[in-house]
Motif scaffolding. Structure first.
Motif, PDB file in Angstrom:
ATOM      1  N   GLU A  43       0.729  -1.432  -0.332  1.00  0.00           N
ATOM      2  CA  GLU A  43       0.479   0.202   0.059  1.00  0.00           C
ATOM      3  C   GLU A  43       0.506   1.471  -0.103  1.00  0.00           C
ATOM      4  OE1 GLU A  43      -4.422  -1.407   1.348  1.00  0.00           O
ATOM      5  OE2 GLU A  43      -2.739  -1.588   2.899  1.00  0.00           O
ATOM      6  N   GLY A  44       2.328   1.004  -0.672  1.00  0.00           N
ATOM      7  CA  GLY A  44       2.946   2.308  -0.829  1.00  0.00           C
ATOM      8  C   GLY A  44       3.775   2.082   0.103  1.00  0.00           C
ATOM      9  N   LEU A  45       4.050   2.536   1.400  1.00  0.00           N
ATOM     10  CA  LEU A  45       4.736   2.354   2.745  1.00  0.00           C
ATOM     11  C   LEU A  45       5.299   1.011   2.382  1.00  0.00           C
ATOM     12  CD1 LEU A  45       2.793   5.005   4.614  1.00  0.00           C
ATOM     13  CD2 LEU A  45       4.699   5.523   2.836  1.00  0.00           C
ATOM     14  N   PRO A  46       6.718   0.145   1.812  1.00  0.00           N
ATOM     15  CA  PRO A  46       6.684  -0.783   2.956  1.00  0.00           C
ATOM     16  C   PRO A  46       7.627  -0.174   4.192  1.00  0.00           C
ATOM     17  CG  PRO A  46       7.512  -0.170   0.364  1.00  0.00           C
ATOM     18  CD  PRO A  46       6.700   1.047   0.549  1.00  0.00           C
ATOM     19  N   GLY A  47       7.237  -1.385   4.566  1.00  0.00           N
ATOM     20  CA  GLY A  47       7.758  -1.100   6.016  1.00  0.00           C
ATOM     21  C   GLY A  47       6.991  -0.829   7.159  1.00  0.00           C
ATOM     22  N   LEU A  48       5.838  -0.321   7.019  1.00  0.00           N
ATOM     23  CA  LEU A  48       4.958   0.129   7.661  1.00  0.00           C
ATOM     24  C   LEU A  48       3.820  -0.966   8.256  1.00  0.00           C
ATOM     25  CD1 LEU A  48       4.483   2.446  10.111  1.00  0.00           C
ATOM     26  CD2 LEU A  48       2.903   3.735   8.206  1.00  0.00           C
ATOM     27  N   THR A  49       3.309  -1.207   9.026  1.00  0.00           N
ATOM     28  CA  THR A  49       2.030  -2.088   9.346  1.00  0.00           C
ATOM     29  C   THR A  49       1.391  -1.734  11.088  1.00  0.00           C
ATOM     30  OG1 THR A  49       3.240  -3.679  10.567  1.00  0.00           O
ATOM     31  CG2 THR A  49       3.413  -4.026   8.187  1.00  0.00           C
ATOM     32  N   VAL A  50       0.540  -1.771  10.665  1.00  0.00           N
ATOM     33  CA  VAL A  50      -0.957  -1.751  11.328  1.00  0.00           C
ATOM     34  C   VAL A  50      -1.957  -2.001  11.317  1.00  0.00           C
ATOM     35  CG1 VAL A  50      -2.426   0.341  12.408  1.00  0.00           C
ATOM     36  CG2 VAL A  50      -0.389   1.309  10.625  1.00  0.00           C
ATOM     37  N   ASP A  51      -1.779  -2.534  12.304  1.00  0.00           N
ATOM     38  CA  ASP A  51      -3.393  -4.072  12.745  1.00  0.00           C
ATOM     39  C   ASP A  51      -3.479  -3.526  13.917  1.00  0.00           C
ATOM     40  OD1 ASP A  51      -1.645  -5.783  11.388  1.00  0.00           O
ATOM     41  OD2 ASP A  51       0.225  -6.129  12.636  1.00  0.00           O
ATOM     42  N   ARG A  52      -5.209  -4.101  14.066  1.00  0.00           N
ATOM     43  CA  ARG A  52      -5.475  -3.684  15.276  1.00  0.00           C
ATOM     44  C   ARG A  52      -6.051  -5.351  15.611  1.00  0.00           C
ATOM     45  NH1 ARG A  52     -12.642  -1.868  14.862  1.00  0.00           N
ATOM     46  NH2 ARG A  52     -12.784  -2.903  17.571  1.00  0.00           N
ATOM     47  N   TYR A  53      -6.381  -5.303  17.240  1.00  0.00           N
ATOM     48  CA  TYR A  53      -6.636  -6.582  17.970  1.00  0.00           C
ATOM     49  C   TYR A  53      -7.111  -6.285  18.635  1.00  0.00           C
ATOM     50  CZ  TYR A  53      -2.170  -8.783  16.225  1.00  0.00           C
ATOM     51  OH  TYR A  53      -1.064  -9.222  15.180  1.00  0.00           O
ATOM     52  N   GLY A  54      -8.552  -5.790  18.266  1.00  0.00           N
ATOM     53  CA  GLY A  54      -9.451  -5.821  18.933  1.00  0.00           C
ATOM     54  C   GLY A  54     -10.177  -4.369  19.961  1.00  0.00           C
ATOM     55  N   ASP A  55      -9.505  -3.639  21.173  1.00  0.00           N
ATOM     56  CA  ASP A  55      -9.223  -2.134  21.098  1.00  0.00           C
ATOM     57  C   ASP A  55      -7.985  -1.803  21.077  1.00  0.00           C
ATOM     58  OD1 ASP A  55      -7.892  -2.897  23.991  1.00  0.00           O
ATOM     59  OD2 ASP A  55      -9.813  -1.947  24.237  1.00  0.00           O
ATOM     60  N   LEU A  56      -6.717  -3.188  20.519  1.00  0.00           N
ATOM     61  CA  LEU A  56      -5.556  -2.430  20.752  1.00  0.00           C
ATOM     62  C   LEU A  56      -5.006  -1.792  19.092  1.00  0.00           C
ATOM     63  CD1 LEU A  56      -2.157  -2.264  21.242  1.00  0.00           C
ATOM     64  CD2 LEU A  56      -2.094  -4.864  20.613  1.00  0.00           C
ATOM     65  N   LEU A  57      -4.445  -1.012  18.914  1.00  0.00           N
ATOM     66  CA  LEU A  57      -3.641  -0.612  17.630  1.00  0.00           C
ATOM     67  C   LEU A  57      -2.369  -0.029  16.998  1.00  0.00           C
ATOM     68  CD1 LEU A  57      -5.054   0.170  14.269  1.00  0.00           C
ATOM     69  CD2 LEU A  57      -4.481   2.653  15.091  1.00  0.00           C
ATOM     70  N   LEU A  58      -2.258  -1.496  16.674  1.00  0.00           N
ATOM     71  CA  LEU A  58      -0.104  -1.666  17.123  1.00  0.00           C
ATOM     72  C   LEU A  58       0.378  -1.189  15.972  1.00  0.00           C
ATOM     73  CD1 LEU A  58       1.916  -3.342  18.374  1.00  0.00           C
ATOM     74  CD2 LEU A  58       1.451  -5.610  17.163  1.00  0.00           C
ATOM     75  N   VAL A  59       1.546  -0.518  15.779  1.00  0.00           N
ATOM     76  CA  VAL A  59       1.858   0.380  15.044  1.00  0.00           C
ATOM     77  C   VAL A  59       3.443  -0.360  15.070  1.00  0.00           C
ATOM     78  CG1 VAL A  59       3.266   2.453  13.822  1.00  0.00           C
ATOM     79  CG2 VAL A  59       0.888   2.002  14.830  1.00  0.00           C
ATOM     80  N   GLN A  60       3.849  -0.834  13.085  1.00  0.00           N
ATOM     81  CA  GLN A  60       5.355  -1.128  13.704  1.00  0.00           C
ATOM     82  C   GLN A  60       6.118  -0.834  12.288  1.00  0.00           C
ATOM     83  OE1 GLN A  60       5.510  -6.002  14.938  1.00  0.00           O
ATOM     84  NE2 GLN A  60       3.493  -5.553  14.009  1.00  0.00           N
ATOM     85  N   SER A  61       7.391  -0.706  12.601  1.00  0.00           N
ATOM     86  CA  SER A  61       7.706  -0.068  11.587  1.00  0.00           C
ATOM     87  C   SER A  61       9.119  -1.070  11.561  1.00  0.00           C
ATOM     88  CB  SER A  61       8.758   1.471  11.606  1.00  0.00           C
ATOM     89  OG  SER A  61       9.283   1.267  12.696  1.00  0.00           O
ATOM     90  N   PHE A  62       9.802  -1.240  10.116  1.00  0.00           N
ATOM     91  CA  PHE A  62      10.482  -2.430   9.714  1.00  0.00           C
ATOM     92  C   PHE A  62      11.948  -1.727   9.057  1.00  0.00           C
ATOM     93  CE2 PHE A  62       6.533  -4.601  10.823  1.00  0.00           C
ATOM     94  CZ  PHE A  62       6.843  -5.990  11.636  1.00  0.00           C
TER      95      PHE A  62
END
Ligand SMILES: C[S@@+](CC[C@H](N)C(=O)[O-])C[C@H]1O[C@@H](n2cnc3c(N)ncnc32)[C@H](O)[C@@H]1O
Length: 342
Positions: A43-62
């Motif tokens: 989606e245009g920004l390799p290495g950045l992910t954002v995951d929703r787990y219930g009420d947690l929004l987990l942002v990770q950069s690789f």
């Protein structure tokens, strides 16, 4: 198109969220509140992910850490579009994907808080920060867990390299007769046991802390020698020979132990052969390979060849693709899943 790391993030995040409108509604209807909200590489920004787990929004950069202003922009965007979620940022762009950014005070407490979420009606635990690096459930494997749930009723299921046992818990929830999870990491199995307790399971899954090679060789009836080339191996749990109706094989990319080498790029057959022999005749083996550099067709050829050589030719071969929250514009998702009737 790949956007330079300094460009505003919000337009990309908005496009990704808009593309998931139907998926998020469908998942909610299936009691799923965990999904990838932004999949950087597709989606245009390799290495950045954002995951929703219930009420947690987990942002990770690789690849590169997010700048403070970028993180603020991202948090502002999701505060208005997915309100009520707690964002936690894990920068994993340094060596070995280790989480490098320190948190303190309330942010750390929120990151270490154990939360729960649902996927396909199954409850799982999640914690943004814990002793390991990876989240406790890999969301791209949802397609695999979904298929296992569709197949599991009345079956015996072997979950190899089980990690936190998501596949095994999903199988038990869906009515499997018998489930065995195998992993050598006690900490991962502990989360698996907790996950089992979170669900009103009709059976009690087994959790076997063992090297997967030792477990597979015993279950397959080949046997695991105690001494190899004059060297005594570490103690391992004894298992009776037993074949399973459904075997799930999802190894890490590379791992070396005294029992064998896991190398899914160069030698998938070393894993597939014993896994095949743990699969009952007429049963199903689901193989996974998460190495992006392994092309799909070449891997499919290896699976075919290995099965033929093992005397267990593949009767049916079906690809399982990651779901729409893991878009791959080139049609080559790193996670390859093959369902084999053998
Ligand atoms: C990629 S994860 C597997 C993901 C898992 N299938 C899931 O559903 O989330 C890899 C797991 O393999 C385990 N592992 C690595 N080498 C192993 C070995 N030789 N024997 C047993 N477990 C091993 C690790 O402890 C880790 O939990």
């Amino acid at each position: 198109m790949i956007v330079p790391p300094t460009a505003p993030l919000a337009p990309r995040l908005a496009a990704a969220l808009a593309a998931r409108g139907d998926l998020i509604a469908d998942l909610a209807a299936e009691a799923t509140d965990a999904y990838r909200v932004f999949h950087g590489s597709g989606e245009g920004l390799p290495g950045l992910t954002v995951d929703r787990y219930g009420d947690l929004l987990l942002v990770q950069s690789f690849h590169t850490p997010l700048e403070e202003a970028q993180l603020a922009e991202l948090e502002t965007f999701y505060a208005s579009t997915l309100p009520g979620l707690t964002p936690i940022y894990n920068d994993r762009s340094r060596a070995n994907s280790r989480i490098a950014n320190e948190l303190a005070g309330d942010a750390l407490a929120q990151a270490e808080l154990q939360r729960e979420f649902s996927e396909l009606g199954v409850r799982y635990a999640v914690q943004a920060r814990h002793a390991g690096q990876d989240p406790w459930l890999f969301l791209d494997l949802r397609a695999g867990r979904r298929r296992v749930m569709a197949e599991a009723a009345g079956k015996s299921v072997l979950n190899l390299f089980a990690y936190t046992c998501g596949v095994g818990i999903a199988a038990a929830k869906a009515g499997a007769r018998f489930v065995v999870n195998v992993d050598f990491a006690e900490s991962a199995l502990k989360v698996g046991k907790h996950n089992a307790r979170l669900n009103d399971l009709p059976i009690r899954p087994r959790f076997v802390q063992s090297d997967a090679f030792a477990a597979m060789r015993q279950l397959a009836g080949i046997g695991q020698p105690e001494v190899v080339r004059g060297k005594r191996l570490p103690a391992f749990p004894r298992l009776e020979a037993q074949q399973f109706d459904l075997v799930f094989l999802d190894p890490p990319r590379y791992a070396k132990s005294l029992f064998g080498v896991v190398d899914i790029v160069n030698d998938y057959a070393a894993l597939m052969k014993p896994a095949l022999l743990c699969t009952a005749p007429g049963g199903t083996l689901i193989c996974c390979n998460n190495a992006a550099q392994v092309p799909r067709e070449a891997w499919a050829d290896q699976l075919e060849r290995c099965a033929r050589k093992a005397g267990r030719p593949i009767r049916e071969f079906e690809w399982l693709a990651p779901e729409a929250d893991f878009p791959s514009p080139d049609g080559q998702p790193p996670l390859k899943m093959a369902l084999l009737r053998v």
